[in-house]
Design an enzyme around this catalytic site. Structure first.
Site, PDB file in Angstrom:
ATOM      1  N   TYR A 103       0.869  -1.178   0.000  1.00 38.83           N
ATOM      2  CA  TYR A 103       0.000   0.000   0.000  1.00 38.83           C
ATOM      3  C   TYR A 103       0.904   1.224   0.000  1.00 38.83           C
ATOM      4  O   TYR A 103       1.568   1.510   1.002  1.00 38.83           O
ATOM      5  CB  TYR A 103      -0.896  -0.043   1.233  1.00 38.83           C
TER       6      TYR A 103
ATOM      7  N   LYS B  26      -1.212  -1.371  -4.098  1.00 35.79           N
ATOM      8  CA  LYS B  26      -2.255  -0.349  -4.202  1.00 35.79           C
ATOM      9  C   LYS B  26      -1.552   0.997  -4.257  1.00 35.79           C
ATOM     10  O   LYS B  26      -0.886   1.408  -3.306  1.00 35.79           O
ATOM     11  CB  LYS B  26      -3.202  -0.402  -3.000  1.00 35.79           C
TER      12      LYS B  26
END
Length: 289
Positions: free
Chosen positions: A134, A162
């Site tokens: 992330y 992400k």
């Protein structure tokens, strides 16, 4: 594991006493499933995980798993200030039936890129679950640099990233690199059509708490190569998404939850709830979407 489709980083419903509203959490989970989303992300940024006690974290994770297991993909956020803390969280969510993990570099400590690599490798060694990195430097204080992504993408348990930096040029460089068995995931709510055009596999979007079915429709249109339809659908919800991205994101995700029909309460401090004027302005945008 292939990360594909629309994953919702779920908001956490609170009651009038700012306690977790389990009944509404169950309702929200089922509503999102019924909307056709492909996965749920529990204890992510939009879920205000950083306000939870250990007992509350367990309650939220187990409640969603009870409803969703076997129906949609289940991903758990395992962020922690320490690598050891994330590793322990990874082990626990596996016991609860979660199938993948989302993990940012530890906030506040500002590790070097070597430290970032060590962080992910150590957590990967502690779990059998696939990990989606992330990258959200506005929250963590550091970026996972391209060379670091390239190195970590070689790990069989690190299956995607992400990308929430907002820098699409950075995302495009990773998409063009075409790392083996690795998915670049859209983490910017205003850029999904661009991501999907260049081959991204998924969109993890807090705005899917507001527009779950609409975001599934955008995904479906892009996978069918119907770019005009995808642009039209995105244009319809863009004013709301732009408002969310401009500030008070969590507050607006909760206020507009499934287009305002699921009442999930306010936010916990240190976030502050919207004032009445800002609520009215946002709800007016939502009504026009």
């Amino acid at each position: 594991m292939s990360i594909r489709g629309i994953y919702v980083p779920m908001v956490t419903p609170f009651d009038d006493n700012n306690q977790i509203d389990v009944a509404t959490l169950k309702t929200l989970t089922q509503t999102l499933i019924d909307s056709g989303v492909h996965g749920l992300v529990v204890c992510g940024t939009t879920g205000e995980y950083y306000t939870f006690s250990d007992e509350e974290r367990e309650l939220v994770l187990s409640t969603v798993a009870e409803i969703a297991k076997g129906k949609v993909a289940l991903m758990a956020g395992i962020n922690d200030l320490s690598t050891e803390g994330s590793a322990k969280k990874a082990q626990r969510v596996a016991e609860l039936g979660y199938e993948s993990l989302m993990l940012a570099p530890p906030p506040y400590s500002l590790p070097s890129q070597e430290g970032v690599i060590a962080h992910y490798n150590k957590v990967a060694e502690a779990t059998n679950l696939p990990i989606v990195m992330y990258n959200f430097p506005a929250r963590t204080g550091i970026s996972i640099e391209f060379d670091t992504v390239a190195e970590l993408a070689k790990h069989p348990k690190i299956v995607g990233i992400k990308e929430s930096s907002g820098d699409f040029s950075r995302a495009l460089s990773m998409l063009q690199a075409d790392f083996a068995d690795f998915t670049v995931v859209c983490g910017c709510d205003d850029q999904p059509v661009d991501y999907f055009f260049w081959g991204a596999g998924a969109w993890i979007a807090g705005a899917a708490n507001v527009f779950p079915a609409e975001q599934v429709a955008i995904y479906d249109a892009t996978q069918a190569g119907n770019w005009d339809e995808a642009k039209k659908l995105m244009s319809q919800i863009y004013p709301v998404i732009h408002s969310m991205e401009s500030g008070d994101y969590n507050q607006k995700a909760k206020l507009g939850c499934v287009k305002g029909t699921v009442k999930v309460g306010g936010v916990r401090t240190p976030l502050a709830n919207l004032n009445e004027a800002d609520k009215a302005e946002f709800l007016n945008l939502l009504a026009k979407a």
